[in-house]
Design a protein around this motif. Structure first.
Motif, PDB file in Angstrom:
ATOM      1  N   GLU A 205      -0.927   2.469  -8.227  1.00  0.00           N
ATOM      2  CA  GLU A 205      -0.784   1.392  -9.574  1.00  0.00           C
ATOM      3  C   GLU A 205       0.802   1.300  -9.738  1.00  0.00           C
ATOM      4  O   GLU A 205       1.088   0.602 -10.295  1.00  0.00           O
ATOM      5  N   LYS A 206       1.426   2.536  -9.519  1.00  0.00           N
ATOM      6  CA  LYS A 206       2.803   2.697  -9.766  1.00  0.00           C
ATOM      7  C   LYS A 206       3.792   1.951  -9.002  1.00  0.00           C
ATOM      8  O   LYS A 206       5.003   1.785  -9.288  1.00  0.00           O
TER       9      LYS A 206
ATOM     10  N   PRO B  60       5.745  -2.542 -11.684  1.00  0.00           N
ATOM     11  CA  PRO B  60       5.728  -1.255 -10.795  1.00  0.00           C
ATOM     12  C   PRO B  60       6.982  -0.450 -11.295  1.00  0.00           C
ATOM     13  O   PRO B  60       8.135  -0.976 -11.368  1.00  0.00           O
ATOM     14  N   LYS B  61       6.815   0.858 -11.318  1.00  0.00           N
ATOM     15  CA  LYS B  61       7.771   1.612 -11.340  1.00  0.00           C
ATOM     16  C   LYS B  61       8.811   1.905 -10.236  1.00  0.00           C
ATOM     17  O   LYS B  61       9.948   2.265 -10.282  1.00  0.00           O
TER      18      LYS B  61
ATOM     19  N   THR C  64      13.467   0.374 -13.223  1.00  0.00           N
ATOM     20  CA  THR C  64      12.838   0.359 -11.708  1.00  0.00           C
ATOM     21  C   THR C  64      13.386   1.027 -10.611  1.00  0.00           C
ATOM     22  O   THR C  64      14.799   0.563 -10.649  1.00  0.00           O
TER      23      THR C  64
END
Lengths: 241, 342
Positions: free
Chosen positions: A78-79, A155-156, A187
Motif C-alpha cells: 500500500e505504500k 505512495p511513500k 516521496t
C-alpha cells in the motif's frame, strides 16, 4: 542527504530464472526522499529488481527490506506506487473510470477520491482529457495517465520502470518537474532508464550490467572517479570497456 | 469495496464493447432460431406428378398435403423431374401403378413415397388396417427434435460464449499488464477471482434470461418445468465456463491461442452431453462424459424443460456444477501465485 535514513535495503539479492542468472549478489541502500536512478542497458536486470521491490516477485536468495520490513508484504504494497513498462490501462474505459477503479482498490472513495483524481491529472497535465476514452489517447498521454494512476494513493515510494519512453523532450521535462515536486514532498523515487542524459537528473545512480551492480554514487561522483565528462563514459569505464 | 470496484469495472467494459455484448446475446439467439427453423420446419409437402392416372382413381385420391401436377405424357413429367419441379411422379401403365422419383434427397424420397402409398391405400377401402394407438410419456407427436436437444444447445451456447469472452478478457488483463498493476495494489488474489465471477455472473444472468426466454416463449421450445430453475442451472454452468476460461487463459499467450482451446475443450463436451445418444457411445470413451460440466447441466436442463422435474431430480447436477466451479476457482487463485507470491 547524509541525515536521511535508508527506506529501501536490498541485501545480497540474486535471482535465477531456470539456469539463467538475472541478478547477482546485489546489495543497495536507497535513502528516503531521493530520486534514485537504475541505469543500464536493456536486459541488465533493472525490471527484475524493481519488480521485487514492488512485491511482484521474490529473490532466489537474499532479502529486500522496505521501512525495515521484509518484502513481499501486502501491508507494504500500500505504500508503493508502481508503474510498469507497459501502460496497463483499460482502453475501453475513460481516463476517469480507470482512475476511479484503481483508486477504489486503494480504498479511496467519495470526495477524497475525486480530489486525488483531479490532483494527479493536473500533475501530469491531462486535466482536460479526463472524460476521454483511453483508446483515443496518444502514446505519451497513456504514459502520463499510467503515471497518474501510480500516484493516486500518495505512495511513500514510487517505482517507475522506464517512465519517459516514447515521450517528447518538452513533456519529459515537465514529467521530471513533477518528479522533483514529489521528491520535495518526501516521496522516494526509483527510476529505471537506459537514457544517459536522463540519468544526470537523478540524485544518485546505480549502474547495472549483466545483473551486477557495478557502481553507485551521485552523477558527479561517478564522473569524477572515472575522469569522464559524461555518465555514458563513466558507464563504459565501470563496465570494463 | 475492492471487489465492488472490480465488478463495476468489468460491467463497464462489457457495456462499452457493444460488439462483444451483441455476440453474447444475439449469436445464441440467431443460432437457436436457425436450428429451430431447420429441425422444426413444417412437414415437407411433396410435389407429385400424375401421368396416365385413370379419372376414376384421381377423383378418389385425397389431394391435400401434396402438390399435384397432371402431365399428358411421361416425357413432360421426366423433364420437370430433372429440373426438380416435382419430387416424383405416379404413372399408370396398363392399370399398374409405378413410382418414379427424383431421388437426390432421402428425406424428400421418403415423404413422396409415403404420400403416394397413403393415397393408394385409401382406394382399397375394403381392407381395414388397424392403426396402432401411440402414447407418449414425455413429449408428443408435435415434439420436434429441437425440443429434445434444445436444452442441451441452450446450455452449450452459454458455456461456449462465456468461456471464450471471460478467457479472452482475463488474457488481455495479463498481456496488457493490467494484471500486474492489479497485483501491485493491495487487491487480494481471491478478490480478483471473486470479482470476475460476480462481474461476469451478473452479466450472464441477463444474457441467460434473454436467451432462455427467447427460446421458450418465442421459438416455443418445450418447457414443462420452472423457468427459474432453468436460469439457475444456466448460471451455474456459466460459472464453470467462466472459471475454466480464466484458468485456461493462463496457458494461452494471445487471443488466437485462446480460440485454439475451443476444439479441445468446448466442442468435445457437446458429444458427451447428451446431444447424441449416450447409450451408443463406445465404452472406452464413456468415462469422459461425467468429467465435463456440460454433461450435468444438459441433464438438469432436460429434466426441467422436457420432463418437468423439480429440485429432487436436479440437485445432484447442481452439486456437481458447484463442485466444478469451486475447484476451478481454487486452482485459479493458486495459479495467480505465478504473478505474485502473496
Amino acid at each position: 542527504m547524509e541525515a536521511t535514513k535508508a527506506c529501501i535495503s536490498i541485501r545480497h539479492v540474486s535471482k535465477k530464472f531456470g539456469k539463467q542468472q538475472v541478478l547477482k549478489e546485489i546489495s543497495l541502500e536507497i535513502m528516503e526522499g531521493e530520486i534514485f536512478g537504475l541505469l543500464g542497458p536493456s536486459g541488465a536486470g533493472k525490471t527484475t529488481l524493481v519488480k521485487q521491490l514492488a512485491g511482484l516477485d521474490i529473490p532466489t536468495s537474499g532479502e529486500n527490506f522496505l521501512f525495515e520490513e521484509k518484502m513481499p508484504s501486502l501491508k507494504l504494497i500500500e505504500k508503493i506506487g508502481y508503474m510498469a513498462q507497459s501502460d496497463a490501462l483499460y482502453e475501453e474505459l475513460s481516463a476517469k473510470e480507470n482512475l476511479q477503479f484503481f483508486s477504489a482498490l486503494y480504498g479511496l472513495k467519495g470526495k477524497n477520491q475525486q480530489q486525488r483524481i483531479e490532483e494527479v491529472m493536473k500533475l501530469v497535465q491531462l486535466s482536460n482529457h479526463l472524460h476521454k476514452p483511453v483508446s483515443n489517447y496518444s502514446g505519451g498521454m497513456k504514459r502520463r495517465l499510467s503515471l497518474a494512476i501510480a500516484l493516486l494513493h500518495e505512495p511513500k515510494i514510487l517505482i517507475l520502470d522506464e517512465p519517459t519512453v516514447g515521450i517528447d523532450p518538452v513533456l519529459r521535462k515537465s514529467i521530471w518537474e513533477a518528479f522533483n515536486e514529489l521528491k520535495n514532498k518526501g516521496t522516494t523515487l526509483i527510476v529505471t532508464t537506459h537514457v544517459m542524459d536522463e540519468a544526470e537528473k537523478c540524485d544518485r545512480l546505480g549502474l547495472i550490467r549483466d545483473g551486477r551492480l557495478i557502481a553507485v554514487g551521485t552523477p558527479e561522483e561517478l564522473k569524477g572517479k572515472t575522469n569522464s565528462a559524461t555518465i555514458e563514459e563513466a558507464f563504459l569505464v565501470y563496465g570494463g570497456a | 469495496m475492492r471487489i465492488t470496484a472490480l465488478v463495476i469495472r468489468i460491467l463497464r467494459q462489457i457495456v462499452r464493447d457493444k460488439r462483444t455484448m451483441g455476440l453474447l446475446i444475439f449469436a445464441p439467439i440467431l443460432v437457436l432460431t436457425m436450428l429451430h427453423l431447420v429441425f422444426n420446419g413444417d412437414e415437407y409437402t411433396p410435389k407429385i406428378g400424375f401421368v396416365h392416372v385413370p379419372e376414376s382413381i384421381m377423383n378418389q385420391i385425397d389431394m391435400s398435403d401434396a402438390k399435384i401436377t397432371v402431365y399428358k405424357n411421361e416425357k413432360e413429367a421426366k423433364e420437370d423431374l430433372s429440373f426438380q419441379e416435382i419430387d416424383g411422379y405416379l404413372v399408370f401403365n396398363n392399370q399398374l401403378p409405378a413410382i418414379f422419383l427424383e431421388g437426390s434427397d432421402p428425406a424428400v424420397n421418403g415423404a413422396a413415397v409415403k404420400w403416394i402409398q397413403t393415397a393408394l391405400k385409401s382406394l382399397q377401402g375394403s381392407e381395414q388396417t388397424l392403426e396402432p394407438k401411440v402414447d407418449f410419456l414425455h413429449g408428443s407427436e408435435e415434439m420436434g427434435q429441437f425440443d429434445y436437444f434444445g436444452p442441451v444447445l441452450l446450455g452449450f451456447f452459454v458455456f461456449f460464449f462465456v468461456f471464450l469472452i471471460a478467457g479472452v478478457s482475463f488474457l488481455r488483463e495479463r498481456t496488457t499488464g493490467t494484471l500486474e498493476r492489479l497485483l501491485s495494489t493491495p487487491l487480494r488474489k481471491w478478490e480478483i477471482v471473486i470479482g470476475y465471477v460476480l462481474g461476469f455472473g451478473i452479466f450472464t444472468m441477463i444474457q441467460a434470461t434473454i436467451i432462455a426466454a427467447y427460446a421458450i416463449y418465442v421459438l416455443g421450445m418445450l418447457m414443462e418445468g420452472a423457468f427459474l430453475n432453468v436460469l439457475f442451472i444456466i448460471l451455474l454452468l456459466s460459472l464453470t465456463a467462466l472459471t475454466l476460461g480464466i484458468l485456461l487463459s493462463s496457458f494461452a499467450n494471445n487471443e488466437l491461442q485462446m480460440i485454439q482451446f475451443i476444439p479441445i475443450v468446448v466442442v468435445p463436451q457437446i458429444f458427451f452431453s447428451g446431444l447424441f445418444n449416450l447409450e451408443t457411445i463406445s465404452e472406452w470413451l464413456k468415462w469422459i462424459g461425467p468429467l465435463t460440466p456440460l454433461y450435468y447441466a444438459a441433464d438438469a436442463l432436460r429434466d426441467i424443460m422436457v420432463r418437468g422435474y423439480g429440485w429432487d431430480e436436479i440437485y445432484r447436477d447442481v452439486l456437481a456444477l458447484l463442485g466444478f466451479s469451486i475447484l476451478f476457482m481454487v486452482v485459479n487463485i493458486l495459479a495467480l501465485r505465478k504473478y505474485r507470491k502473496i
